[in-house]
Write a protein that holds these residues in place. Structure first.
Motif, PDB file in Angstrom:
ATOM      1  N   THR A 163       0.855  -1.167   0.000  1.00 29.85           N
ATOM      2  CA  THR A 163       0.000   0.000   0.000  1.00 29.85           C
ATOM      3  C   THR A 163       0.900   1.228   0.000  1.00 29.85           C
ATOM      4  O   THR A 163       2.050   1.105   0.425  1.00 29.85           O
ATOM      5  N   ALA A 204       2.591   0.859  -6.981  1.00 30.68           N
ATOM      6  CA  ALA A 204       2.368   1.167  -5.567  1.00 30.68           C
ATOM      7  C   ALA A 204       3.433   2.134  -5.080  1.00 30.68           C
ATOM      8  O   ALA A 204       4.525   2.216  -5.653  1.00 30.68           O
ATOM      9  N   VAL A 210      -1.637   1.859  -3.260  1.00 31.04           N
ATOM     10  CA  VAL A 210      -1.616   1.462  -4.668  1.00 31.04           C
ATOM     11  C   VAL A 210      -2.085   2.643  -5.500  1.00 31.04           C
ATOM     12  O   VAL A 210      -3.121   3.242  -5.226  1.00 31.04           O
TER      13      VAL A 210
END
Length: 188
Positions: free
Chosen positions: A76, A133, A78
């Motif tokens: 994360t 990401a 993304v």
């Protein structure tokens, strides 16, 4: 489930000058070592938090679709889902439409729901999800994560003679866990 980095980050979230200022180092004798310690500290932080600090391309490889409707992307934040490929029995890729994709980009880890789930024909590595990401720039990275890299890299530098570079990170400095606690992945 395998996560592969396809396009490495173009820069580190902490600059050499930033680390040297943090450590009050004026000489250039150990710049290469300091740059490698920044990479080690960043890589460790990303591994324990599941956070991609700098923007990069990643590929998640799955044998089959998960039982539930949601796929965890393991990193994360993304930025985008770039492609989904499902390989048939002959190893030829088919690409479902990305219009049937629902992305929760900032969840930790990021989550993806795919409505058009073509069945993979090969039993191993039949599905590939390409995505981008990471934070768009170092200015967007939360300050506690930048501080964690600085503290960790400085700690590694202090103990550089005790542990060889290929054995790093050998130790975590005091207070490091408190800095990254809000970003840690929790499991039940």
């Amino acid at each position: 489930m395998t996560l592969i980095e396809t396009d490495p980050p173009l820069a580190e979230p902490v600059t050499l000058a930033g680390l040297k200022a943090h450590m009050r180092i004026d000489l250039n004798d150990e710049d290469a070592l300091l740059e490698s310690l920044i990479r080690v500290a960043r890589t460790h932080l990303e591994a324990v938090t599941g956070t991609a600090l700098m923007q990069r391309g990643l590929r998640l490889v799955l044998d089959d679709w998960p039982d539930g409707p949601v796929i965890e992307l393991l990193r994360t934040p993304v930025q985008s889902i770039d492609a989904i490929r499902v390989y048939d029995i002959d190893g030829l890729p088919r690409e479902p439409a990305l219009s049937g994709v629902l992305l929760d980009a900032t969840a930790r880890p990021a989550r993806l729901a795919v409505s058009d789930r073509l069945r993979p024909g090969q039993p191993i590595n039949g599905i590939e999800i390409e995505f981008t990401a990471g934070f768009a720039s170092a200015n967007e990275i939360p300050p506690e994560l930048i501080r964690a890299i600085l503290v960790h890299a400085a700690h590694l530098y202090e103990f550089r003679g005790a542990v060889s570079a290929d054995m790093q990170p050998a130790a975590i400095p005091q207070g490091y866990e408190r800095l990254i606690a809000p970003w840690m992945r929790r499991g039940l």
